[in-house]
Design a protein around this motif. Sequence first.
Motif, PDB file in Angstrom:
ATOM      1  N   SER A 299       0.818  -1.218   0.000  1.00  0.00           N
ATOM      2  CA  SER A 299       0.000   0.000   0.000  1.00  0.00           C
ATOM      3  C   SER A 299       0.852   1.269   0.000  1.00  0.00           C
ATOM      4  CB  SER A 299      -0.934   0.008   1.218  1.00  0.00           C
ATOM      5  OG  SER A 299      -0.198   0.130   2.424  1.00  0.00           O
ATOM      6  N   MET A 300       2.040   1.204   0.594  1.00  0.00           N
ATOM      7  CA  MET A 300       2.919   2.378   0.638  1.00  0.00           C
ATOM      8  C   MET A 300       3.935   2.373  -0.508  1.00  0.00           C
ATOM      9  SD  MET A 300       1.892   4.035   3.348  1.00  0.00           S
ATOM     10  CE  MET A 300       3.043   4.957   4.347  1.00  0.00           C
ATOM     11  N   ASN A 301       3.890   1.337  -1.337  1.00  0.00           N
ATOM     12  CA  ASN A 301       4.816   1.216  -2.472  1.00  0.00           C
ATOM     13  C   ASN A 301       6.276   1.333  -2.012  1.00  0.00           C
ATOM     14  OD1 ASN A 301       5.555   0.880  -5.179  1.00  0.00           O
ATOM     15  ND2 ASN A 301       5.533   3.094  -5.571  1.00  0.00           N
TER      16      ASN A 301
ATOM     17  N   THR B 295       1.492  12.446  -1.526  1.00  0.00           N
ATOM     18  CA  THR B 295       0.283  11.688  -1.860  1.00  0.00           C
ATOM     19  C   THR B 295      -0.190  10.889  -0.651  1.00  0.00           C
ATOM     20  OG1 THR B 295       0.981  11.519  -4.177  1.00  0.00           O
ATOM     21  CG2 THR B 295      -0.683   9.951  -3.426  1.00  0.00           C
ATOM     22  N   ILE B 296       0.756  10.290   0.075  1.00  0.00           N
ATOM     23  CA  ILE B 296       0.404   9.524   1.280  1.00  0.00           C
ATOM     24  C   ILE B 296      -0.196  10.441   2.339  1.00  0.00           C
ATOM     25  CG2 ILE B 296       1.374   8.222   3.229  1.00  0.00           C
ATOM     26  CD1 ILE B 296       3.451   7.092   1.179  1.00  0.00           C
TER      27      ILE B 296
ATOM     28  N   GLU C 171       5.492  11.177  -3.804  1.00  0.00           N
ATOM     29  CA  GLU C 171       4.835  10.001  -3.217  1.00  0.00           C
ATOM     30  C   GLU C 171       4.477  10.243  -1.755  1.00  0.00           C
ATOM     31  OE1 GLU C 171       5.846   5.819  -4.588  1.00  0.00           O
ATOM     32  OE2 GLU C 171       7.792   6.800  -4.755  1.00  0.00           O
ATOM     33  N   ILE C 172       5.382  10.867  -0.998  1.00  0.00           N
ATOM     34  CA  ILE C 172       5.109  11.152   0.411  1.00  0.00           C
ATOM     35  C   ILE C 172       3.943  12.128   0.530  1.00  0.00           C
ATOM     36  CG2 ILE C 172       6.024  12.158   2.546  1.00  0.00           C
ATOM     37  CD1 ILE C 172       7.241   9.445   1.901  1.00  0.00           C
TER      38      ILE C 172
ATOM     39  N   ARG D  28      -3.662  11.265   1.473  1.00  0.00           N
ATOM     40  CA  ARG D  28      -4.521  10.089   1.695  1.00  0.00           C
ATOM     41  C   ARG D  28      -4.884   9.954   3.174  1.00  0.00           C
ATOM     42  NH1 ARG D  28      -1.553   5.347  -0.491  1.00  0.00           N
ATOM     43  NH2 ARG D  28      -0.920   4.816   1.633  1.00  0.00           N
ATOM     44  N   LEU D  29      -3.911  10.217   4.042  1.00  0.00           N
ATOM     45  CA  LEU D  29      -4.172  10.139   5.483  1.00  0.00           C
ATOM     46  C   LEU D  29      -5.215  11.175   5.900  1.00  0.00           C
ATOM     47  CD1 LEU D  29      -0.483   9.703   6.716  1.00  0.00           C
ATOM     48  CD2 LEU D  29      -2.280   7.968   6.796  1.00  0.00           C
TER      49      LEU D  29
ATOM     50  N   SER E 123       4.567   3.940   7.945  1.00  0.00           N
ATOM     51  CA  SER E 123       3.851   2.676   8.133  1.00  0.00           C
ATOM     52  C   SER E 123       3.812   2.290   9.608  1.00  0.00           C
ATOM     53  CB  SER E 123       4.535   1.558   7.331  1.00  0.00           C
ATOM     54  OG  SER E 123       4.556   1.842   5.950  1.00  0.00           O
TER      55      SER E 123
ATOM     56  N   LYS F 131       8.818   5.967   4.202  1.00  0.00           N
ATOM     57  CA  LYS F 131       7.573   5.199   4.072  1.00  0.00           C
ATOM     58  C   LYS F 131       7.455   4.157   5.177  1.00  0.00           C
ATOM     59  CE  LYS F 131       7.385   5.648  -0.974  1.00  0.00           C
ATOM     60  NZ  LYS F 131       7.496   4.903  -2.255  1.00  0.00           N
TER      61      LYS F 131
END
Length: 513
Positions: A394-396, A449-450, A446-447, A453-454, A420, A416
Amino acid sequence: MTDHILRMTGITKTFPGVKALQDVNLSVRRGEIHAICGENGAGKSTLMKVLSGVYPHGTYEGDIHFDGERCAFGGIRDSEHAGIVIIHQELALSPQLSIAENVFLGNERAKRGVIDWNRTNYEAGLLMKRVGLRENPTTVVSDIGVGKQQLVEIAKALSKEVKLLILDEPTAALNDDDSAHLLDLLRGLRDEGITCVIISHKLNEVTAIADSVTIIRDGRTIETLDMAADEVTEDRIISGMVGRALDNRFPPHEPKIGEEALRIEDWTVHSPSQPGRKVVDGASLTLRRGEIVGLAGLMGAGRTELAMSVFGRTYGINISGKIFKNGRPVEIRTVQDAIRHGLAYATEDRKRYGLNLIEDIKRNVSAAGLSGLSRRGWVNEHEEYAVAERFHKSMNIKAPSVSSVVGKLSGGNQQKVVLSKWILTEPDVLILDEPTRGIDVGAKYEIYTIINRLADEGKAVLVISSELPELLGLCDRVYALSEGRITGELPRGEATQERLMQLMTQATTTGQE
């Protein structure tokens, strides 16, 4: 500046199962500042370790020509003897020795086996003056800041009659003033005829200081650009690094802001080393569900101290103030209390405090949430593995398996793993301290984007960052901190770098008792 002091041709370096470098070519002109750019894991540091003899001749393919000679370095001593000195991101200083002792460590000023301390301190003083370090040569290195420690490393390099100075992420841990001083120093060294190679993720610094830039992607040379002739921009470098144009460095995000999640009122923290000094002084702030809030401040403003003191009082003494969770007052006196009340804190120093670098991904991910994976004191290893696998996907996280050692991952993938670990504790509030420090442009996206999402999952996120463009591009609202006090709060639509800097530099009349 037409002749080349360094040519590396056809450099190929293989580790078990991984080809880190493949047919890489690098040419550096005498007396220039040459930048090497690429995403984490691209092979930049590996290439410099080949050059400096960390990976000795015979462990790689290809040729190195330096200062007109073909070189076959068997180790760092060989490369230093030739005039090549590398300064790694993790500084190689002995903290309990003096500045002078560190400058001449392994290169002692001695006669008949006895160190001449007068000569040692005198010559160290001359080198320190040359790099702009105003300290006593007998000062212990642990008593000076990171910016000054970087200058000690450069003075140490100059003591070895350096011709080619390699700096790996030299400003990654420095504040703006120290970074500016270091860049000015590199310009001065260039004017003296010393060639510099810098590895940096800070593209604004690269475009400001470099004469040439070589871009490496996936272990291959993509191109070398002449900064003057090619009219190089940050976007041009990014395109070469990631293989595509990154038109928007921040992913689009429409916030769904809900009820208050955390409120801190009149929070005051005293320094443990100077009990009379308030590091945080009457700070109040609010975080809402689904909201990303920024905390801006100069080095020493008290940002990290505020975060750590809220997260289970892991910093400070004589702490006072109130914390409200979902509108109700709560007592948070330990890290366990913080986790139980749904708080998580990802430290700015992930390598020292956020991760166990010699352990694998699985053990690091489960570290903060073992209580949920344990029965009667025994960890359910099958469940631990399943959880780690879930985050791996999920975190790639780019690693062969969850058994991969965390210390061998790139900075972005390490971050990541840190995220996690804390997401596993199912927090309502995440405090992220410098979440993209030392991370390349592609991994930053990417970070971000995470983090978005949070927030979309209803979590409240507080982002502490030294990079104002990051706060402006990511956050829905930004607080400014100066000398431990909140000096302002700006919604996204009103926040600018200029306005934030005004608030961050706003002098306060308090701070001492």
